[in-house]
Write a protein that holds these residues in place. Structure first.
Motif, short mmCIF file in Angstrom:
data_model
loop_
_atom_site.label_atom_id
_atom_site.label_comp_id
_atom_site.label_asym_id
_atom_site.label_seq_id
_atom_site.Cartn_x
_atom_site.Cartn_y
_atom_site.Cartn_z
N TYR A 121 12.56 4.88 14.23
CA TYR A 121 11.76 3.63 13.61
C TYR A 121 10.60 4.71 12.83
O TYR A 121 10.29 5.75 13.60
CB TYR A 121 11.05 2.88 14.33
CG TYR A 121 11.58 1.71 15.03
CD1 TYR A 121 11.86 0.60 14.54
CD2 TYR A 121 12.32 2.09 16.20
CE1 TYR A 121 12.64 -0.33 15.35
CE2 TYR A 121 12.71 1.03 17.12
CZ TYR A 121 12.98 -0.14 16.35
OH TYR A 121 13.82 -1.18 17.23
N ALA A 122 10.60 4.55 11.50
CA ALA A 122 9.47 5.52 10.79
C ALA A 122 8.82 4.78 9.87
O ALA A 122 9.20 3.72 9.06
CB ALA A 122 10.34 6.51 10.31
N ALA A 123 7.34 5.24 9.74
CA ALA A 123 6.55 4.40 8.65
C ALA A 123 5.66 5.59 8.17
O ALA A 123 5.39 6.56 8.94
CB ALA A 123 5.68 3.35 9.23
N GLY A 124 5.42 5.58 6.89
CA GLY A 124 4.69 6.79 6.23
C GLY A 124 3.52 6.05 5.21
O GLY A 124 3.80 5.18 4.74
N TRP A 125 2.61 6.89 5.02
CA TRP A 125 1.48 6.58 4.07
C TRP A 125 1.14 7.74 3.39
O TRP A 125 1.38 9.00 3.95
CB TRP A 125 0.11 6.07 4.97
CG TRP A 125 0.33 4.86 5.67
CD1 TRP A 125 0.03 3.66 5.00
CD2 TRP A 125 0.89 4.64 6.77
NE1 TRP A 125 0.24 2.66 6.08
CE2 TRP A 125 0.85 3.19 6.88
CE3 TRP A 125 1.49 5.45 7.76
CZ2 TRP A 125 1.22 2.77 8.27
CZ3 TRP A 125 1.90 4.75 9.03
CH2 TRP A 125 1.75 3.41 9.14
N SER A 126 1.01 7.69 2.06
CA SER A 126 0.68 9.08 1.33
C SER A 126 -0.74 9.24 0.72
O SER A 126 -1.33 7.94 0.88
CB SER A 126 1.55 9.13 0.09
OG SER A 126 1.39 7.88 -0.70
N GLY A 127 -1.42 10.08 0.78
CA GLY A 127 -2.55 10.30 0.11
C GLY A 127 -3.64 10.06 1.01
O GLY A 127 -5.00 9.67 0.50
N LEU A 128 -3.66 10.12 2.41
CA LEU A 128 -4.52 10.11 3.15
C LEU A 128 -5.30 11.39 3.73
O LEU A 128 -4.70 12.41 3.53
CB LEU A 128 -4.01 9.50 4.47
CG LEU A 128 -3.49 8.15 4.62
CD1 LEU A 128 -2.73 7.65 5.95
CD2 LEU A 128 -4.14 7.02 3.89
#
Length: 156
Positions: free
Chosen positions: A85-92
């Motif tokens: 399972y993977a979740a990602g956020w950008s620009g943090l």
């Protein structure tokens, strides 16, 4: 009560006291189509597609977070023994130590920061050999519960 009726009543009581049998996953693991169908059976969206690196994945979402399931240890039949399972956020821009603090205190999602402020949360499971549908259901409950906490920890 007559003897045959007593015996039948005792047999039913003994059966009711037995634990439910776990349902084994297919030998060799799961296919992408089976994972998509399983997610949909639990009320989640599930779309199968290839990512930019050519990996076939299943995408879903919960609590306002889009996430994917990646497949590893796949055989010629398309069955895969491990899932991620993977979740990602950008620009943090996280405070120093945020992810180390998270990783130290939490088992089921490990977090890391990649280039250009991308933050990832991942959870790996083996589904073969010996996996069950109940184990898979439990992993989904753990993932979605921990994902909500991870999202809060990184300020999302």
């Amino acid at each position: 009560m007559k003897l045959p009726a007593l015996a039948a009543t005792l047999a039913l009581a003994a059966l009711a006291a037995l634990p439910a049998q776990a349902r084994d996953l297919p030998a060799g693991g799961l296919t992408r189509a089976e994972v998509a169908q399983w997610l949909q059976g639990h009320g989640y969206k599930a779309q199968t597609h290839d990512d930019s690196e050519g990996n076939s994945i299943v995408s879903s979402a919960s609590d306002g977070v889009n996430w994917d399931i990646y497949f590893y240890d796949c055989g010629k039949t398309g069955r895969c023994a491990s899932l991620q399972y993977a979740a990602g956020w950008s620009g943090l821009s996280l405070a120093d130590g945020t992810l180390n603090t998270w990783n130290h205190g939490n088992r089921y999602i490990r977090g890391y920061q990649a280039a250009k402020g991308a933050v990832w949360g991942e959870y790996d499971i083996d589904v073969s050999p010996g996996g069950t549908w109940e184990q898979l259901d439990h992993s989904l409950e753990r993932w979605t519960g921990a994902l909500s906490q991870f999202k809060d920890a990184i300020g999302q």
